[in-house]
Motif scaffolding. Structure first.
Motif, PDB file in Angstrom:
ATOM      1  N   ALA A  54     -12.701 -27.918  11.962  1.00 59.51           N
ATOM      2  CA  ALA A  54     -11.286 -27.573  12.088  1.00 59.51           C
ATOM      3  C   ALA A  54     -10.479 -28.864  12.011  1.00 59.51           C
ATOM      4  CB  ALA A  54     -11.028 -26.857  13.410  1.00 59.51           C
ATOM      5  N   ILE A  55      -9.577 -28.932  11.039  1.00 61.67           N
ATOM      6  CA  ILE A  55      -8.780 -30.141  10.802  1.00 61.67           C
ATOM      7  C   ILE A  55      -7.362 -29.921  11.308  1.00 61.67           C
ATOM      8  CG2 ILE A  55      -8.057 -31.836   9.092  1.00 61.67           C
ATOM      9  CD1 ILE A  55     -11.068 -31.483   9.216  1.00 61.67           C
ATOM     10  N   THR A  56      -6.885 -30.813  12.187  1.00 62.66           N
ATOM     11  CA  THR A  56      -5.524 -30.730  12.718  1.00 62.66           C
ATOM     12  C   THR A  56      -4.851 -32.098  12.617  1.00 62.66           C
ATOM     13  OG1 THR A  56      -6.246 -31.246  14.979  1.00 62.66           O
ATOM     14  CG2 THR A  56      -6.182 -28.912  14.351  1.00 62.66           C
ATOM     15  N   ARG A  57      -3.553 -32.108  12.873  1.00 64.30           N
ATOM     16  CA  ARG A  57      -2.815 -33.378  12.818  1.00 64.30           C
ATOM     17  C   ARG A  57      -3.055 -34.224  14.057  1.00 64.30           C
ATOM     18  NH1 ARG A  57       0.576 -29.741  10.841  1.00 64.30           N
ATOM     19  NH2 ARG A  57       1.622 -29.382  12.833  1.00 64.30           N
ATOM     20  N   GLU A  58      -3.136 -33.601  15.221  1.00 60.55           N
ATOM     21  CA  GLU A  58      -3.132 -34.348  16.478  1.00 60.55           C
ATOM     22  C   GLU A  58      -4.431 -34.234  17.250  1.00 60.55           C
ATOM     23  OE1 GLU A  58       0.261 -32.830  18.489  1.00 60.55           O
ATOM     24  OE2 GLU A  58       1.693 -33.618  17.028  1.00 60.55           O
ATOM     25  N   GLY A  59      -5.468 -33.684  16.651  1.00 62.13           N
ATOM     26  CA  GLY A  59      -6.748 -33.615  17.322  1.00 62.13           C
ATOM     27  C   GLY A  59      -6.845 -32.552  18.395  1.00 62.13           C
ATOM     28  N   ILE A  60      -5.970 -31.546  18.342  1.00 62.34           N
ATOM     29  CA  ILE A  60      -6.020 -30.462  19.327  1.00 62.34           C
ATOM     30  C   ILE A  60      -7.148 -29.507  18.938  1.00 62.34           C
ATOM     31  CG2 ILE A  60      -4.737 -28.542  20.347  1.00 62.34           C
ATOM     32  CD1 ILE A  60      -2.167 -30.060  19.676  1.00 62.34           C
TER      33      ILE A  60
END
Length: 340
Positions: free
Chosen positions: A105-111
């Protein structure tokens, strides 16, 4: 001058990267140069949702046609995209050692996926991943997603999507840092099993290919990977479901036993039917210790009815996969699967 072997591949950067890796390995064992032959598949030109156009074979048909016309000598596929039925005139001559089979799972802020706020949007075109997102976090929305890795990641970086789900193996085969500042959360196979064959490549050629080519490709084959993916694909075949079915199957070898975890998902409501079984392989003439792979310790076992007879580990894996499919269907999995 030695005549190059022509390797047919899709045109995407990922397809050419993984084909290039196979080409380098084959050059060493065959002693011949390898020439990549880019081929455009339906999956590369049809931008409709994979769930709408079926998915099955759309990445493989054009490549196989080129091989049968003699325009190339061999092909490299992502095994998870390959239909379970192999044309009679073709053969999967090698399945190299599998890369990471997990999703990311790829996110901007590592959530983490389960911590994304209500209403966040996750991009994926896979019915399996859509169902798994709703299991992991029912408060999320999903958006259909097509395109290459770069375009998918850009939609997260630009804020259009809050996350995308990609295969770890594909990211690992790309040069450099494909995430470009984004953060990836590896999703464990125990709670998030992936598509049959995910992380593995299939090297396909003509069934009557020259003996020296078949011998060279055999050098690239990894027996443990072939056994595991054979079981996974037998589950898919036994369910009579296509590559885009909302199901997952992952198998590993542990101390001479084959562990298969398979799950069939309802599309959106979190309902699922799963099995986690372990059967003895007992492959004749094979040291079980050489087939071990790191994995969580087995926590269950099957009834042994479809275990190997000691003669053929590939045949045993196929029988075990079909047994798992049969037991899933007995539990009602057919009601969750789309029919063509």
């Amino acid at each position: 001058m030695t005549t190059p072997l022509r390797l047919g591949t899709r045109r995407s950067a990922l397809a050419q990267a993984q084909s290039g890796q196979v080409a380098k390995a084959l050059e060493k064992v065959a002693g011949r140069p390898i020439e990549l032959v880019p081929i455009t598949s339906e999956g590369d030109t049809n931008r409709a949702s994979l769930s709408e156009i079926g998915g099955q074979g759309i990445f493989a048909t054009a490549l196989r046609d080129a091989l049968l016309r003699g325009e190339c000598d061999l092909l490299v596929h992502s095994l998870k995209d390959l239909p379970t039925q192999i044309p009679e005139r073709l053969t999967i001559a090698a399945i190299p050692a599998r890369a990471d089979a997990r999703d990311v799972a790829i996110t901007r802020e590592g959530i983490a996926l389960h911590d994304l706020k209500d209403g966040s949007t996750v991009g994926t075109g896979s019915p399996r991943r859509i169902a798994q997102v709703h299991v992991r976090n029912p408060r999320l929305h999903t958006a259909d997603l097509r395109g290459n890795v770069d375009s998918r990641l850009k939609r997260v970086a630009d804020g259009e999507l809050d996350a995308v789900i990609l295969a770890a193996a594909g990211l690992g085969r790309l040069d450099g840092d494909p995430l470009g500042g984004l953060t990836g959360e590896l999703l464990g196979l125990g709670e998030w099993p992936t598509a049959p064959g995910q992380g593995a490549l299939a090297v396909e050629t003509a069934a009557d290919a020259p003996a020296d080519l078949l011998a060279a490709l055999a050098e690239l084959d990894d027996e443990a990977t072939r056994i595991a993916v054979t079981a996974e694909r037998a589950v898919l075949e036994g369910l009579d479901a296509g590559c885009q079915a909302p199901m997952a199957a992952h198998a590993v070898i542990d101390r001479g036993h084959l562990r298969v975890r398979a799950v069939v998902y309802a599309p959106h409501d979190g309902w699922r039917i799963g099995l986690d079984v372990t059967e003895a392989l007992h492959p004749a003439g094979v040291d079980a210790g050489n087939l071990d792979e790191e994995y969580i310790h087995p926590n269950g076992s099957g009834n042994g009815a479809d275990s190997a007879d000691g003669a053929d580990p590939i045949g045993a894996a196929r029988r075990i996969g079909f047994s798992v499919a049969h037991r899933l269907l007995e539990r009602g999995a057919a009601d969750l699967l789309p029919r063509s």
